[in-house]
Design a protein around this motif. Sequence first.
Motif, mmCIF file in Angstrom:
data_model
loop_
_atom_site.group_PDB
_atom_site.id
_atom_site.type_symbol
_atom_site.label_atom_id
_atom_site.label_comp_id
_atom_site.label_asym_id
_atom_site.label_seq_id
_atom_site.Cartn_x
_atom_site.Cartn_y
_atom_site.Cartn_z
ATOM 1 N N GLY A 51 -2.336 10.245 -2.216
ATOM 2 C CA GLY A 51 -3.723 10.460 -2.614
ATOM 3 C C GLY A 51 -4.545 9.198 -2.468
ATOM 4 O O GLY A 51 -4.066 8.100 -2.761
ATOM 5 N N ALA A 52 -5.785 9.375 -2.007
ATOM 6 C CA ALA A 52 -6.641 8.226 -1.725
ATOM 7 C C ALA A 52 -6.948 7.421 -2.985
ATOM 8 O O ALA A 52 -6.925 6.189 -2.974
ATOM 9 N N ASP A 53 -7.223 8.100 -4.083
ATOM 10 C CA ASP A 53 -7.589 7.398 -5.314
ATOM 11 C C ASP A 53 -6.432 6.541 -5.826
ATOM 12 O O ASP A 53 -6.617 5.352 -6.132
ATOM 13 N N TYR A 54 -5.247 7.149 -5.900
ATOM 14 C CA TYR A 54 -4.080 6.407 -6.387
ATOM 15 C C TYR A 54 -3.765 5.252 -5.443
ATOM 16 O O TYR A 54 -3.490 4.127 -5.888
ATOM 17 N N GLY A 55 -3.822 5.532 -4.152
ATOM 18 C CA GLY A 55 -3.522 4.497 -3.168
ATOM 19 C C GLY A 55 -4.467 3.313 -3.262
ATOM 20 O O GLY A 55 -4.045 2.158 -3.188
ATOM 21 N N ASN A 56 -5.745 3.594 -3.429
ATOM 22 C CA ASN A 56 -6.734 2.512 -3.543
ATOM 23 C C ASN A 56 -6.521 1.691 -4.810
ATOM 24 O O ASN A 56 -6.590 0.457 -4.782
ATOM 25 N N ARG A 57 -6.276 2.369 -5.911
ATOM 26 C CA ARG A 57 -6.074 1.645 -7.167
ATOM 27 C C ARG A 57 -4.800 0.805 -7.129
ATOM 28 O O ARG A 57 -4.752 -0.298 -7.681
ATOM 29 N N PHE A 58 -3.779 1.332 -6.455
ATOM 30 C CA PHE A 58 -2.521 0.582 -6.361
ATOM 31 C C PHE A 58 -2.696 -0.668 -5.500
ATOM 32 O O PHE A 58 -2.293 -1.762 -5.896
ATOM 33 N N SER A 59 -3.292 -0.526 -4.326
ATOM 34 C CA SER A 59 -3.425 -1.670 -3.423
ATOM 35 C C SER A 59 -4.339 -2.751 -3.986
ATOM 36 O O SER A 59 -4.118 -3.950 -3.778
ATOM 37 N N THR A 60 -5.379 -2.334 -4.731
ATOM 38 C CA THR A 60 -6.331 -3.315 -5.251
ATOM 39 C C THR A 60 -5.832 -4.044 -6.500
ATOM 40 O O THR A 60 -6.374 -5.097 -6.844
ATOM 41 N N LEU A 61 -4.798 -3.522 -7.155
ATOM 42 C CA LEU A 61 -4.327 -4.197 -8.369
ATOM 43 C C LEU A 61 -3.726 -5.562 -8.043
ATOM 44 O O LEU A 61 -3.795 -6.495 -8.861
ATOM 45 N N PHE A 62 -3.152 -5.714 -6.835
ATOM 46 C CA PHE A 62 -2.603 -7.014 -6.440
ATOM 47 C C PHE A 62 -3.735 -8.041 -6.294
ATOM 48 O O PHE A 62 -3.615 -9.184 -6.750
ATOM 49 N N GLU A 63 -4.816 -7.603 -5.661
ATOM 50 C CA GLU A 63 -5.968 -8.482 -5.508
ATOM 51 C C GLU A 63 -6.555 -8.832 -6.873
ATOM 52 O O GLU A 63 -6.977 -9.975 -7.110
ATOM 53 N N LYS A 64 -6.590 -7.861 -7.758
ATOM 54 C CA LYS A 64 -7.143 -8.074 -9.094
ATOM 55 C C LYS A 64 -6.350 -9.136 -9.857
ATOM 56 O O LYS A 64 -6.918 -10.052 -10.471
ATOM 57 N N VAL A 65 -5.014 -9.025 -9.803
ATOM 58 C CA VAL A 65 -4.166 -9.991 -10.497
ATOM 59 C C VAL A 65 -4.293 -11.370 -9.864
ATOM 60 O O VAL A 65 -4.422 -12.382 -10.567
ATOM 61 N N ALA A 66 -4.262 -11.416 -8.539
ATOM 62 C CA ALA A 66 -4.347 -12.703 -7.842
ATOM 63 C C ALA A 66 -5.652 -13.420 -8.153
ATOM 64 O O ALA A 66 -5.678 -14.635 -8.376
ATOM 65 N N LYS A 67 -6.743 -12.661 -8.179
ATOM 66 C CA LYS A 67 -8.053 -13.257 -8.464
ATOM 67 C C LYS A 67 -8.123 -13.757 -9.900
ATOM 68 O O LYS A 67 -8.611 -14.864 -10.169
ATOM 69 N N ALA A 68 -7.622 -12.957 -10.836
ATOM 70 C CA ALA A 68 -7.685 -13.322 -12.250
ATOM 71 C C ALA A 68 -6.819 -14.546 -12.559
ATOM 72 O O ALA A 68 -7.187 -15.386 -13.379
ATOM 73 N N GLN A 69 -5.681 -14.648 -11.861
ATOM 74 C CA GLN A 69 -4.755 -15.748 -12.133
ATOM 75 C C GLN A 69 -4.906 -16.900 -11.143
ATOM 76 O O GLN A 69 -4.139 -17.859 -11.188
ATOM 77 N N LYS A 70 -5.888 -16.760 -10.240
ATOM 78 C CA LYS A 70 -6.172 -17.813 -9.251
ATOM 79 C C LYS A 70 -4.915 -18.196 -8.471
ATOM 80 O O LYS A 70 -4.512 -19.370 -8.415
ATOM 81 N N THR A 71 -4.300 -17.191 -7.878
ATOM 82 C CA THR A 71 -3.075 -17.427 -7.123
ATOM 83 C C THR A 71 -3.192 -16.866 -5.718
ATOM 84 O O THR A 71 -4.102 -16.080 -5.415
ATOM 85 N N ALA A 72 -2.293 -17.264 -4.838
ATOM 86 C CA ALA A 72 -2.317 -16.831 -3.446
ATOM 87 C C ALA A 72 -1.900 -15.364 -3.326
ATOM 88 O O ALA A 72 -1.140 -14.848 -4.150
ATOM 89 N N GLN A 110 0.850 -1.182 0.000
ATOM 90 C CA GLN A 110 0.000 0.000 0.000
ATOM 91 C C GLN A 110 0.887 1.232 0.000
ATOM 92 O O GLN A 110 2.038 1.195 0.450
ATOM 93 N N MET A 111 0.356 2.324 -0.508
ATOM 94 C CA MET A 111 1.094 3.574 -0.565
ATOM 95 C C MET A 111 0.708 4.484 0.604
ATOM 96 O O MET A 111 -0.427 4.432 1.092
ATOM 97 N N PRO A 112 1.635 5.337 1.048
ATOM 98 C CA PRO A 112 1.323 6.295 2.119
ATOM 99 C C PRO A 112 0.193 7.235 1.699
ATOM 100 O O PRO A 112 -0.031 7.458 0.498
ATOM 101 N N PRO A 113 -0.530 7.801 2.660
ATOM 102 C CA PRO A 113 -1.668 8.683 2.356
ATOM 103 C C PRO A 113 -1.328 9.877 1.474
ATOM 104 O O PRO A 113 -2.188 10.361 0.732
ATOM 105 N N ASN A 114 -0.070 10.350 1.523
ATOM 106 C CA ASN A 114 0.284 11.543 0.752
ATOM 107 C C ASN A 114 0.280 11.294 -0.760
ATOM 108 O O ASN A 114 0.410 12.234 -1.546
#
Length: 210
Positions: free
Chosen positions: A142-163, A136-140
Motif C-alpha cells: 500500500g502506498a500510504d504504509y510504504g511512504n510512512r515506512f520509507s520516510t521514518l528513516f529520514e525522520k530519525v536521521a534528521k532528528a538525530q543529525k546522523t548520516a 522501502q516496501m514493495p507496492p503491494n
Amino acid sequence: MYRRHFIRFSLASLPIGALAASPARPPVLLVVGDSLSAEYGLARGTGWVALLEKKLQEEKNPTKIVNASISGDTTSGGRSRLAALLKTHQPDVVVIELGSNDALRGLPLSMTEDNLTHMTQAAQQAGAKVLLVGMQMPPNYGADYGNRFSTLFEKVAKAQKTALVPFMLKGVADQKDALKLFQADRIHPSAAAHPTILANILPTLRPLIK
C-alpha cells in the motif's frame, strides 16, 4: 641525588620499548543489521559487508569491521543487544540496517521509529558516528504504509543529525527486471546485487571512516 638515581634505575628496569607510545587502536566499524547484511543465502565473502572489508583492505584503510547482523532481526532485537555490542567493541562508527522485518511482520511504525531513535542515541552517546540505512516496501503493502515506512528513516536521521542512505536496494529492487538480482525467495538479493548495495552505501559511509 638519590631521587635521580632512583628514577634512572626505574627507567632502566623497564622492558625495551615500554617508553614508546602505544600503537593506536584501529578504528572499529560495527554493522547491526538483518539478513540483508548477514549474507543470508550467499557464499561467505560475497555480501556487501564483506565486499566493504575487502575494499578497505585494498585501500590500506585500517578500519576493523565487526558484522553483528542476524538474519530475521528486528529493530527491537537490535535495540536489545546494542548495549552489549557497544561495550564489547567500542566502535567509532555504527551502521544500523534494520527495519525491514518490522514491516514484514506488520509491527507498528511508531515502534520501529522509537527503536531506531534509541539505537542511534545510544551509539552517539558511546562516542560513535551513526549511519542509518533505509529501506522501502514493495507496492503491494500500500502506498500510504510504504511512504510512512520509507520516510521514518529520514525522520530519525534528521532528528538525530546522523548520516542516512535513503534506500539500500536502489538500482536493485527498483529495476524492471529486478527478479534476476534476487534469490529464489524473491526477498533476498543475490550475490550479483551486493556490489550495487555497497555502491549505494559507500559514498555516505566513506566520510565517517576516513
